[in-house]
Motif scaffolding. Structure first.
Motif, PDB file in Angstrom:
ATOM      1  N   TYR A 161       0.819  -1.215   0.000  1.00  0.00           N
ATOM      2  CA  TYR A 161       0.000   0.000   0.000  1.00  0.00           C
ATOM      3  C   TYR A 161       0.853   1.265   0.000  1.00  0.00           C
ATOM      4  O   TYR A 161       0.326   2.366  -0.189  1.00  0.00           O
ATOM      5  CB  TYR A 161      -0.940   0.010   1.202  1.00  0.00           C
ATOM      6  N   TRP A 162       2.163   1.107   0.193  1.00  0.00           N
ATOM      7  CA  TRP A 162       3.076   2.246   0.161  1.00  0.00           C
ATOM      8  C   TRP A 162       3.723   2.405  -1.212  1.00  0.00           C
ATOM      9  O   TRP A 162       4.683   3.157  -1.361  1.00  0.00           O
ATOM     10  CB  TRP A 162       4.162   2.076   1.230  1.00  0.00           C
ATOM     11  N   HIS A 163       3.172   1.723  -2.214  1.00  0.00           N
ATOM     12  CA  HIS A 163       3.756   1.764  -3.550  1.00  0.00           C
ATOM     13  C   HIS A 163       3.803   3.184  -4.111  1.00  0.00           C
ATOM     14  O   HIS A 163       4.786   3.615  -4.714  1.00  0.00           O
ATOM     15  CB  HIS A 163       2.973   0.856  -4.500  1.00  0.00           C
ATOM     16  N   ASP A 164       2.714   3.951  -3.905  1.00  0.00           N
ATOM     17  CA  ASP A 164       2.651   5.336  -4.362  1.00  0.00           C
ATOM     18  C   ASP A 164       1.552   6.048  -3.588  1.00  0.00           C
ATOM     19  O   ASP A 164       0.825   5.427  -2.797  1.00  0.00           O
ATOM     20  CB  ASP A 164       2.401   5.420  -5.872  1.00  0.00           C
ATOM     21  N   SER A 165       1.424   7.340  -3.812  1.00  0.00           N
ATOM     22  CA  SER A 165       0.477   8.149  -3.036  1.00  0.00           C
ATOM     23  C   SER A 165      -0.965   7.702  -3.257  1.00  0.00           C
ATOM     24  O   SER A 165      -1.753   7.641  -2.304  1.00  0.00           O
ATOM     25  CB  SER A 165       0.634   9.629  -3.418  1.00  0.00           C
ATOM     26  N   LYS A 166      -1.323   7.394  -4.484  1.00  0.00           N
ATOM     27  CA  LYS A 166      -2.706   7.004  -4.766  1.00  0.00           C
ATOM     28  C   LYS A 166      -3.054   5.697  -4.056  1.00  0.00           C
ATOM     29  O   LYS A 166      -4.125   5.578  -3.449  1.00  0.00           O
ATOM     30  CB  LYS A 166      -2.922   6.873  -6.278  1.00  0.00           C
ATOM     31  N   ALA A 167      -2.154   4.738  -4.108  1.00  0.00           N
ATOM     32  CA  ALA A 167      -2.403   3.468  -3.419  1.00  0.00           C
ATOM     33  C   ALA A 167      -2.516   3.688  -1.916  1.00  0.00           C
ATOM     34  O   ALA A 167      -3.381   3.110  -1.245  1.00  0.00           O
ATOM     35  CB  ALA A 167      -1.284   2.480  -3.733  1.00  0.00           C
TER      36      ALA A 167
END
Length: 615
Positions: free
Chosen positions: A398-404
């Protein structure tokens, strides 16, 4: 093995990006950090209250990453994993050194390494401060064990130095003297119990430590460390007030804070046992909590505390672990409300160590009493650690990117207005303005109160981008009515001034620019420069020159000298204009524009000198 399992759990972070929640201020849009390591930036690190904190070692750590790796998020993340591995090893070694218990110490370290609540501290680049401060926390404990075994001035100074370095990474160490006093009870056995002569020793190797001392002597021994804690607390308070990060009692009443304190302690324990629905933000709610939930949470805390105290003689590790947990959370439990969170997983990076110690030693005692259960307990422990490791890997995605990250927070926490706001910022950056408006509207619908004006500011900024200046002004004015908002009043005032300036309403623009200069003259360099440029555009050269000189008194910048020279030239003062241009060239000799302008000024000065008086 501890390093192997830690790396195995956290290796997926190499695929994660920076996020637009604090990573911008700490790394991606921080000019100082992006310039890497140099003398000026290190000086800045020690003097700035940027990010509403004073943590020079944290800034230096980020600068070092930028110096060697640039804006490569994988490298920044793997640096954090490295620090987490060091902390895991230090925790194991310190506990083993204090107690002589290898496997119990290893279990505590493994729980610390793999528990999903610690993902936020490791996977969030902005939380480097948590990892660094914990490293020095554990190093302080190591030095303290050496001091306890053989007290000396040199060994005590080592303790002081390690704690000082930790405070320079994050002020979380303000409670460390309290924890060292707990360790004096167990496992170090340095406290003379009541009645005199009886010593609380617990397990471990008390004979290797100095003879027990009265509690008053041990308290006196902590005075220099407490002085460090007090100094750090005062500096932190100043930094957070400077950054307008502290909510007033009028905005967040004391009764609501106390309810949140009780609930947060209970929630941290619940998430420790059942680490699901974890999110980057659990928003603070002014409406308070249900009375029944607060009552049940308070009852649980009281019962655990009573049990730990009752077992103090038989199982001292229970009281030490429990009070470690309660005490180390005090600075971040919400009595002083900072930011928008009711609680946060990153806050338990150190506090949960206390609970892990209590659990590991309690289970170890059980096995010693019932050795026939050893195989079952060992298998259950391995299974538990395996599940925690898998849950940690799952949480990292869930820390892959801001949207996730923010979509996950919206899914896991009901009415998460902060996540809606930050997701709105994310899609706005991508140019999806309609989506951004919808997300901001959702955030305002959920939380249209004085504790959250960031969304109002964001909508105003979006209107400003779209050149809808009058609408932008309206939103900025609304944001200013709520000074407890997460957005700094200074930023809102400055941006509101820019909106008025874009409307050619220079009078109101000047009012807001000057208000920024009045509120924080030491931080108003850009605002002062913008106002000077605006005044020069209105041919108010004398006023503009005063402001340029004020900026140069704080920091000599070649561009400011150039602007000053331009204003002086237009005011007809060619002598001073020449001096200013020569200063700009001294600072930046390879700029052809400065050289060209200097020749122009020299020519005009000569032409003026050749005109007879009176002509």
């Amino acid at each position: 093995m501890l390093v192997v399992v830690t790396v195995a759990a956290y290796l997926p972070v190499r695929y994660c990006d920076f996020v637009n929640y604090d990573d911008t201020g700490y790394v991606t849009v921080n000019g100082r950090v992006q310039n890497g390591l140099n003398v000026d930036n290190v000086k800045w690190a020690f003097t700035t209250f940027s990010a509403a904190n004073w943590h020079p070692l944290t800034w230096i750590s980020h600068m070092a990453d930028m110096h060697f790796f640039g804006l490569n998020p994988a490298a920044h993340h793997l640096s954090s994993v490295f620090f987490h591995c060091i902390n895991v090893l230090l925790l194991f070694l310190v506990l083993r050194r204090m107690t002589g218990a290898v496997w119990k110490s290893a279990v505590v370290a493994a729980l610390f390494a793999l528990h999903p609540q610690n993902v936020e501290s490791v996977a969030w680049i902005s939380e480097r401060k948590n990892l660094l401060s914990t490293l020095f926390w554990l190093a302080t404990m190591w030095s303290y064990v050496s001091y306890a075994r053989m007290p000396s001035v040199r060994r005590y100074l080592e303790v002081v130095v390690m704690m000082t370095l930790g405070l320079m990474a994050k002020p979380m160490l303000v409670t460390l003297p309290f924890v060292l006093l707990l360790l004096d009870f167990w496992p170090l056995g340095r406290v003379q119990a009541w009645p005199p002569g009886e010593v609380v020793v617990g397990t471990g190797e008390p004979a290797r430590y100095a003879s027990p001392r009265p509690i008053a002597v041990l308290l006196l021994e902590k005075v220099p460390l407490l002085a460090l804690s007090l100094a750090s607390a005062l500096i932190t308070l100043r930094a957070q007030e400077n950054g307008q990060a502290i909510a007033s009692l009028s905005a967040v009443p004391l009764a609501v804070r106390l309810e949140n304190v009780v609930m947060s302690y209970a929630l941290y324990l619940y998430r420790m046992v059942w680490p699901v629905r974890l999110a980057i933000i659990y928003p603070f709610r002014l409406q308070g909590m249900a009375a029944s939930q607060v009552a049940v949470s308070a009852a649980v805390l009281i019962l655990i505390t009573a049990w730990a105290v009752w077992q103090l003689r038989r199982q001292p590790y229970l009281a030490v672990g429990w009070f470690w947990f309660l005490g180390t959370l005090v600075p971040v439990i919400g009595l002083v409300q900072i930011g928008m969170q009711a609680n946060a997983d990153r806050y338990v990076y150190v506090p949960l160590i206390g609970v892990f110690i209590a659990l590991a030693w309690a289970i170890g005692d059980w096995v010693e009493r019932f050795p026939q259960t050893r195989s079952v307990v060992a298998a259950a422990t391995v299974a538990c650690l395996l599940l925690l490791g898998l849950r940690t890997r799952d949480q990292i995605r869930y820390w892959h990117d801001s949207k996730a990250l923010f979509n996950h927070a919206i899914d896991e926490v009901n009415d998460n207005f902060v996540a809606y706001n930050n997701l709105g910022q994310t899609v706005e950056i991508e140019g999806h303005y309609d989506q951004a408006y919808a997300l901001y509207a959702k955030a305002l619908q959920i939380k249209p109160n004085i504790l959250y004006s960031s969304t109002l500011f964001n909508v105003g900024s979006l209107k400003l981008t779209e050149k809808k200046y009058s609408e932008a002004v309206s939103y900025f004015e609304d944001a200013l009515r709520y000074p407890e908002g997460i957005r700094s009043t200074l930023i809102t005032q400055q941006t509101l001034g820019a909106a008025y300036q874009a409307e050619h309403d220079y009078k109101h623009a000047e009012e807001h620019f000057r208000e920024v200069m009045r509120l924080a003259p030491e931080r108003a360099g850009n605002t002062r420069l913008n106002l000077a440029i605006m005044l020069a555009m209105q041919e108010r050269y004398a006023d503009a020159i005063v402001l340029y000189r004020e900026n140069l008194a704080v920091s000599e910048e070649p561009w400011t000298y150039f602007l000053l020279a331009t204003a002086q030239e237009k005011a007809g003062d060619f002598v001073e204009a020449e001096k200013s241009l020569r200063s700009a060239i001294r600072l930046k000799p390879d700029n052809p524009e400065y050289q060209k302008e200097l020749q122009k000024v020299i020519s005009r000065k000569a032409a003026k000198a050749s005109v007879p008086p009176g002509d």
